[in-house]
Design a protein around this motif. Sequence first.
Motif, short mmCIF file in Angstrom:
data_model
loop_
_atom_site.label_atom_id
_atom_site.label_comp_id
_atom_site.label_asym_id
_atom_site.label_seq_id
_atom_site.Cartn_x
_atom_site.Cartn_y
_atom_site.Cartn_z
N ALA A 166 0.80 -1.22 0.00
CA ALA A 166 0.00 0.00 0.00
C ALA A 166 0.83 1.27 0.00
N SER A 167 2.13 1.15 0.27
CA SER A 167 3.01 2.33 0.22
C SER A 167 3.40 2.69 -1.21
N LEU A 168 3.38 1.71 -2.10
CA LEU A 168 3.92 1.90 -3.45
C LEU A 168 2.85 2.00 -4.54
N THR A 169 1.60 1.76 -4.18
CA THR A 169 0.54 1.71 -5.19
C THR A 169 -0.12 3.07 -5.39
N SER A 170 -0.76 3.22 -6.56
CA SER A 170 -1.35 4.50 -6.94
C SER A 170 -2.65 4.29 -7.71
N THR A 171 -3.53 5.30 -7.63
CA THR A 171 -4.79 5.30 -8.39
C THR A 171 -4.63 6.04 -9.73
#
Length: 376
Positions: free
Chosen positions: A106-111
């Motif tokens: 969850a630190s590296l993901t993006s929308t």
Amino acid sequence: MRFLIIPDKFKGSMTSEEVYRSFRSGVEQVISEASFHFVKASDGGDGFLDAISMYKDCKRVAMKTLDPLGREISSYYLLDAKSKSAFIELANSSGMELLEPSERNASLTSTFGTGQQICDAIEKGAKKIYVGLGGSATNDGGIGIANALGFEFLGSNGNPMEPIGKNLSELQRIAKSDNSIEIKGIQFFAINDVKNPLFGKDGAAFVYAAQKGADAAMIMELDKGLRNLSDVYEGQFGSDFSEVPGSGAAGGTGFGLKAFFEAEFLSGVAFILELSGVKDVLDSEKFDYIVTGEGKIDEQTLQGKLIQGVMELANCYNIPVLAVCGKLDVPMDKLTSSGVKDVIEIRDPNKSLEYNMQNAKNLLEKKVSKYFKAFY
């Protein structure tokens, strides 16, 4: 015996249609004169577009987007040219199911990929953007979407930062680039039934980030980042949306849509049920049961998911609810107090999870048949 069937999918084992067919088959083995009315529904998460396409005549728009880790994938959204409306499912580009379990972070993901779809829809003339939230792999506060539409998120050195969760703590200022997408006259709607605030013990990070690959230390850091995003936004623009119920949806994407695009929050279940015309059906026909269900009924089920919406609908018409599930993981009295008459748990406790998921259709049919044989 008349059944109105409004189930959710059993994730990883059955679609909602398969739940319906297995339930129907089980009943028909016992009650030959039974009749059924199926409603495909969604709470705004996975399956949102499938439900929309069942009730609206939309064009499927295929396009390349970036997945939560920034890799190119093929995705799609729905466009209704007549009403100039676009329907976008966040999970299609920013969803957890797009990643292997070992990749979830969850630190590296993006929308950002979802933002690409929104941009494409606006360029094709959409004036109303409906974003179904749910199933996200992200905890970026929606800055990925905002970045795709032209917002920049600047760190202490004044340079734009990558719009991912871990960078929220370093955010100092928000700006708009010269090539930002024109959103004047565009209406945004966040379709969702989660009521969590942006941060804190009930916020996006503490409630949902663990299932997106975050450990305890990461959860603390992500929560800190969401607080900082809210503080920076309020400092610049004077508004605080962090406590708005639903701002914590999809890793804070609810907040991002509200803050950057003035999105209106709509109940996913109510939205789909309205499209389906189910109230007209209930006003004109009589049913003995409303049937709903999902793979696992737990505490989150009672916090805005599809089943809760179906319970509320059933209560309005004083129709008993029969729920089916793979596993029941909440005290039965919490369900009966909400209008559920009974629950059919289909798993074989002597078999593995893998076995139960692979054989879910047969298990459901057999358990439903056995249940009704006790009465007929």
